[in-house]
Design a protein around this motif. Structure first.
Motif, PDB file in Angstrom:
ATOM      1  N   GLN A 179       0.803  -1.219   0.000  1.00  0.00           N
ATOM      2  CA  GLN A 179       0.000   0.000   0.000  1.00  0.00           C
ATOM      3  C   GLN A 179       0.844   1.281   0.000  1.00  0.00           C
ATOM      4  N   ARG A 180       2.157   1.138  -0.131  1.00  0.00           N
ATOM      5  CA  ARG A 180       3.029   2.301   0.057  1.00  0.00           C
ATOM      6  C   ARG A 180       2.772   3.403  -0.972  1.00  0.00           C
ATOM      7  N   SER A 181       2.737   3.057  -2.238  1.00  0.00           N
ATOM      8  CA  SER A 181       2.575   4.089  -3.274  1.00  0.00           C
ATOM      9  C   SER A 181       1.241   4.802  -3.133  1.00  0.00           C
ATOM     10  N   ARG A 182       0.207   4.061  -2.772  1.00  0.00           N
ATOM     11  CA  ARG A 182      -1.117   4.650  -2.614  1.00  0.00           C
ATOM     12  C   ARG A 182      -1.142   5.638  -1.448  1.00  0.00           C
ATOM     13  N   ALA A 183      -0.563   5.240  -0.322  1.00  0.00           N
ATOM     14  CA  ALA A 183      -0.568   6.108   0.861  1.00  0.00           C
ATOM     15  C   ALA A 183       0.320   7.335   0.651  1.00  0.00           C
ATOM     16  N   GLU A 184       1.493   7.154   0.066  1.00  0.00           N
ATOM     17  CA  GLU A 184       2.409   8.269  -0.107  1.00  0.00           C
ATOM     18  C   GLU A 184       1.886   9.277  -1.123  1.00  0.00           C
ATOM     19  N   SER A 185       1.184   8.803  -2.162  1.00  0.00           N
ATOM     20  CA  SER A 185       0.613   9.738  -3.132  1.00  0.00           C
ATOM     21  C   SER A 185      -0.504  10.566  -2.505  1.00  0.00           C
ATOM     22  N   LEU A 186      -1.235   9.990  -1.546  1.00  0.00           N
ATOM     23  CA  LEU A 186      -2.307  10.715  -0.866  1.00  0.00           C
ATOM     24  C   LEU A 186      -1.744  11.773   0.081  1.00  0.00           C
ATOM     25  N   LEU A 187      -0.709  11.397   0.838  1.00  0.00           N
ATOM     26  CA  LEU A 187      -0.201  12.290   1.883  1.00  0.00           C
ATOM     27  C   LEU A 187       0.843  13.277   1.363  1.00  0.00           C
ATOM     28  N   GLY A 188       1.490  12.930   0.281  1.00  0.00           N
ATOM     29  CA  GLY A 188       2.454  13.847  -0.321  1.00  0.00           C
ATOM     30  C   GLY A 188       3.616  14.164   0.598  1.00  0.00           C
ATOM     31  N   GLY A 189       4.052  15.415   0.556  1.00  0.00           N
ATOM     32  CA  GLY A 189       5.226  15.823   1.312  1.00  0.00           C
ATOM     33  C   GLY A 189       5.001  15.997   2.792  1.00  0.00           C
ATOM     34  N   SER A 190       3.754  15.819   3.230  1.00  0.00           N
ATOM     35  CA  SER A 190       3.491  15.978   4.667  1.00  0.00           C
ATOM     36  C   SER A 190       3.732  14.708   5.456  1.00  0.00           C
ATOM     37  N   ALA A 191       4.201  13.659   4.783  1.00  0.00           N
ATOM     38  CA  ALA A 191       4.444  12.381   5.455  1.00  0.00           C
ATOM     39  C   ALA A 191       5.933  12.201   5.706  1.00  0.00           C
ATOM     40  N   TYR A 192       6.279  11.832   6.919  1.00  0.00           N
ATOM     41  CA  TYR A 192       7.660  11.588   7.302  1.00  0.00           C
ATOM     42  C   TYR A 192       7.805  10.127   7.731  1.00  0.00           C
ATOM     43  N   VAL A 193       8.912   9.516   7.332  1.00  0.00           N
ATOM     44  CA  VAL A 193       9.145   8.113   7.702  1.00  0.00           C
ATOM     45  C   VAL A 193       9.602   8.068   9.160  1.00  0.00           C
ATOM     46  N   PHE A 194       8.748   7.517  10.005  1.00  0.00           N
ATOM     47  CA  PHE A 194       9.085   7.381  11.421  1.00  0.00           C
ATOM     48  C   PHE A 194       9.924   6.133  11.665  1.00  0.00           C
ATOM     49  N   ALA A 195       9.565   5.019  10.988  1.00  0.00           N
ATOM     50  CA  ALA A 195      10.305   3.761  11.140  1.00  0.00           C
ATOM     51  C   ALA A 195      10.111   2.932   9.883  1.00  0.00           C
ATOM     52  N   HIS A 196      11.099   2.106   9.598  1.00  0.00           N
ATOM     53  CA  HIS A 196      11.037   1.256   8.409  1.00  0.00           C
ATOM     54  C   HIS A 196      11.681  -0.092   8.748  1.00  0.00           C
ATOM     55  N   VAL A 197      10.919  -1.164   8.585  1.00  0.00           N
ATOM     56  CA  VAL A 197      11.425  -2.513   8.869  1.00  0.00           C
ATOM     57  C   VAL A 197      10.866  -3.476   7.823  1.00  0.00           C
ATOM     58  N   SER A 198      11.739  -4.152   7.103  1.00  0.00           N
ATOM     59  CA  SER A 198      11.363  -5.237   6.183  1.00  0.00           C
ATOM     60  C   SER A 198      10.231  -4.867   5.230  1.00  0.00           C
ATOM     61  N   GLY A 199      10.331  -3.705   4.613  1.00  0.00           N
ATOM     62  CA  GLY A 199       9.336  -3.313   3.629  1.00  0.00           C
ATOM     63  C   GLY A 199       8.074  -2.719   4.204  1.00  0.00           C
ATOM     64  N   LYS A 200       7.991  -2.618   5.539  1.00  0.00           N
ATOM     65  CA  LYS A 200       6.835  -2.005   6.202  1.00  0.00           C
ATOM     66  C   LYS A 200       7.282  -0.687   6.805  1.00  0.00           C
ATOM     67  N   GLU A 201       6.437   0.317   6.681  1.00  0.00           N
ATOM     68  CA  GLU A 201       6.782   1.641   7.176  1.00  0.00           C
ATOM     69  C   GLU A 201       5.770   2.139   8.187  1.00  0.00           C
ATOM     70  N   ILE A 202       6.263   2.954   9.083  1.00  0.00           N
ATOM     71  CA  ILE A 202       5.404   3.790   9.911  1.00  0.00           C
ATOM     72  C   ILE A 202       5.627   5.231   9.456  1.00  0.00           C
ATOM     73  N   LEU A 203       4.601   5.822   8.882  1.00  0.00           N
ATOM     74  CA  LEU A 203       4.660   7.225   8.495  1.00  0.00           C
ATOM     75  C   LEU A 203       4.054   8.065   9.608  1.00  0.00           C
ATOM     76  N   SER A 204       4.511   9.294   9.741  1.00  0.00           N
ATOM     77  CA  SER A 204       3.977  10.187  10.754  1.00  0.00           C
ATOM     78  C   SER A 204       3.798  11.584  10.168  1.00  0.00           C
ATOM     79  N   ASN A 205       2.891  12.343  10.766  1.00  0.00           N
ATOM     80  CA  ASN A 205       2.672  13.730  10.350  1.00  0.00           C
ATOM     81  C   ASN A 205       3.562  14.702  11.120  1.00  0.00           C
ATOM     82  N   ARG A 206       4.419  14.169  11.984  1.00  0.00           N
ATOM     83  CA  ARG A 206       5.359  14.995  12.737  1.00  0.00           C
ATOM     84  C   ARG A 206       6.738  14.340  12.661  1.00  0.00           C
ATOM     85  N   ARG A 207       7.749  15.164  12.646  1.00  0.00           N
ATOM     86  CA  ARG A 207       9.114  14.625  12.683  1.00  0.00           C
ATOM     87  C   ARG A 207       9.473  14.161  14.087  1.00  0.00           C
TER      88      ARG A 207
END
Length: 608
Positions: free
Chosen positions: A580-608
């Motif tokens: 679901q990464r491309s779908r979620a990132e296209s929706l949130l755009g530049g307001s999404a920050y990668v909080f954590a990344h493990v084995s192809g799974k991400e936690i995105l956050s709206n705050r750094r």
């Protein structure tokens, strides 16, 4: 307490007397010490690791956790949503362990480990009564060293418990038939059948009732149905099985149709709503059983040979307990295999058919008066296969000898999309040289077991059939131990525990945790955080029916809901699986920050 043998006279080989358990343990204590040691190392040694896996494993673990937390022992919930697909017995057991020992991987897996132990004891006692002391030790040994028993007990599914309760129902029924119409063992059979229904559902009645009916027809003893204590046995069955079904129907409007029609009839026909189950291709369905029953599946020809020998030796006018056991094992395993060949299926659905096949294998291996050519062929095939697999593993390790050990094994897997229809071992095809760098120890250990075990067993089988069996069993146990190490290394890829721990360290009151897509993508996130998680476009599959109840919490969001929360004053942690990464990132755009990344799974956050 010693278990007295049934008062019947049977024709037995001279080397296989009918032992009581104390005598059996006294005379064969080294063998039983080895068997219990294998169980302790392979099964008890793996209850605390790896982490609980995403999808079914964590979904079921979370249902048990919420049962214990909410003190609701009738209606299952997952993420606060009613989860009405499954009967409650496995969840009762896990919830009880959660209450006693706290929520953990060990509490989740302990009931399944104990189930395998009891299944091993049932197999040993059944073989002891039917085939003698040596077959008894072999039956227990085969249970704890068969790949399928280990592989499908790594996740929290009811199949092991179903196998135990069905085995108990048929074992007590066969003992009752052997002892005659005065036996009260029928009530133990009905009690086991009721527990089987509470473990998996009404299919248990089909398997037990169909097996006994076919047995009576095959043996010509169909008039003995009058001994079944049908009326009083049915009352006991209903006393155990009916209360939960009645309470669940009263507390959950629509439960009757969803559970009895949708989850039983329509699932069998492949028309269940929503349709989220696959059906294995016929050739894969049948041939994979050689994998699940490996290494003992290679002795199929020896099993057939033994059955033919016993059929020629049988006195036509007599049915010994051994004769009855062979017939019922054939009918029992055949019924389950054919049933799921017709129905929708998953790989592990035929788990309850493994025990009767292993009982027949134990009988065949224990009754070799002289070395069987078919056993020799089996050992030779195992040697060839083991050599090929061992060389492949060593080549994989060698290809990685100059590579560093990856911190995240999942990040160096290929994505070849082989067998994406939920085949358990499909990720084997995604291994790369870099991945082997993280699997050197388990790969070398497995290679050692595969290269040496079958070859040494082949050589020793020429001197002693018993030595061949034990050497092969020990090599299989070594392979299973290596498999456990590999699963631990794959843990970050198969589970979201590491992501949950990172979120747990940062989350504050008012913050929100979300999963983009179905909860199965990150179900272990819910389990480890032990809090409600919101689902964006997640109103599907297992939670779809429960979401229609008026009391369902508002956890299902759409894109607009996500964007409103994303731009609010509170922090949002959004779990995004690779799919679901491309779908979620296209929706949130530049307001999404990668909080954590493990084995192809991400936690995105709206705050750094």
């Amino acid at each position: 307490m010693a278990i007295a043998p049934p008062p019947v006279i049977e024709l037995r080989p001279a080397h296989a007397p009918l032992n009581s358990w104390p005598e059996l343990l006294r005379r064969h204590w080294p063998a039983w010490l080895a068997i219990f040691s294998i169980f302790a190392i392979v099964y008890l040694g793996s209850i605390s690791s790896p982490a609980i896996f995403d999808d079914a494993d964590a979904t079921h673990a979370e249902a048990a956790r919420e049962m214990a937390t909410n003190n609701d022992w009738v209606t299952l919930h997952v993420d606060g949503i009613r989860y009405l697909e499954k009967p409650p017995l496995p969840y009762w057991l896990v919830a009880a362990c959660d209450r006693m020992f706290g929520v953990s991987e060990a509490s989740t897996r302990l009931p399944t480990a104990i189930t395998i132990l009891l299944l091993m004891i049932v197999a040993a006692d059944w073989a002891r009564r039917a085939f003698g002391a040596r077959a008894s030790t072999y039956a227990a040994l085969l249970v704890v060293t068969t790949i399928g028993f280990y592989l499908f007990s790594r996740i929290l599914i009811p199949e092991a418990l179903l196998a135990l309760t069905i085995s108990g129902a048929l074992y007590f029924a066969l003992l009752a038939l052997d002892r005659g119409k005065s036996s009260r063992l029928w009530y133990a059979s009905y009690a086991c059948l009721a527990l089987a229904v509470l473990a998996k559902g009404l299919v248990s009645i089909v398997f037990v009732g169909g097996t006994l009916l076919a047995y009576l027809l095959v043996t010509g003893e169909w008039k003995r149905w009058r001994e079944f204590r049908l009326f009083t046995g049915a009352l006991l069955f209903l006393l155990i099985a009916a209360p939960w079904h009645i309470l669940a129907t009263l507390r959950n409007p629509g439960f009757f149709w969803f559970y009895f029609v949708n989850e039983h009839v329509l699932r069998f026909l492949g028309k269940r709503y929503p349709k989220d189950y696959n059906k294995l291709p016929a050739i894969a369905y049948w041939t994979l059983h050689f994998v699940w029953l490996f290494p003992w599946s290679l002795f199929l020809a020896r099993v057939v040979e033994n059955l033919r020998e016993r059929a020629r030796e049988r006195i036509p006018t007599e049915w010994t307990f051994a004769d009855r056991t062979r017939v019922i094992c054939l009918v029992w395993s055949g019924l389950i295999l054919v049933f799921f060949a017709i129905s929708t299926n998953q790989e592990y659905y035929t788990f309850p058919a493994y025990l009767p096949l292993l009982l027949l294998a134990a009988d065949a291996l224990a009754s070799e008066r002289v070395r069987s050519r078919w056993s020799t062929v089996a050992y030779a095939l195992l040697t060839v296969m083991g050599t090929a697999a061992g060389v492949a593993l060593i080549a994989g390790v060698w290809s990685s000898h100059n590579l560093p050990v990856p911190v995240d094994l999942g990040s160096v897997l290929a994505d070849r999309q082989v067998a994406d229809n939920t085949l358990s071992m499909s990720k084997f095809f995604d291994l790369t040289g870099a991945a082997f760098a993280g699997l050197r120890l388990p790969a070398l250990l497995a290679a050692f077991a595969l290269l040496l075990g079958p070859f040494i067993a082949l050589l020793w089988h020429k001197r002693s059939a018993r030595a061949g069996v034990w050497i092969l069993a020990m090599s299989s146990a070594t392979f299973l131990f290596a498999a456990h190490i590999a699963l631990v290394r794959f843990g970050p890829f198969l589970s979201s525990r590491d992501l949950a721990r990172q979120v747990q360290r940062e989350i504050r009151p008012g913050d929100q945790v979300m999963i983009y897509g179905d909860q199965a993508y990150g179900s272990s996130l819910i389990f480890y955080l032990q809090r409600q998680v919101l689902l964006v476009h997640g109103r599907s599959t297992s939670l779809l029916w429960g979401s229609s109840y008026p009391d369902a919490p508002h956890i299902f969001l759409d894109n607009d809901d996500l964007l409103r929360a994303w731009h609010s004053e509170h922090r949002v942690f959004l779990f995004v699986p690779n799919e679901q990464r491309s779908r979620a990132e296209s929706l949130l755009g530049g307001s999404a920050y990668v909080f954590a990344h493990v084995s192809g799974k991400e936690i995105l956050s709206n705050r750094r």
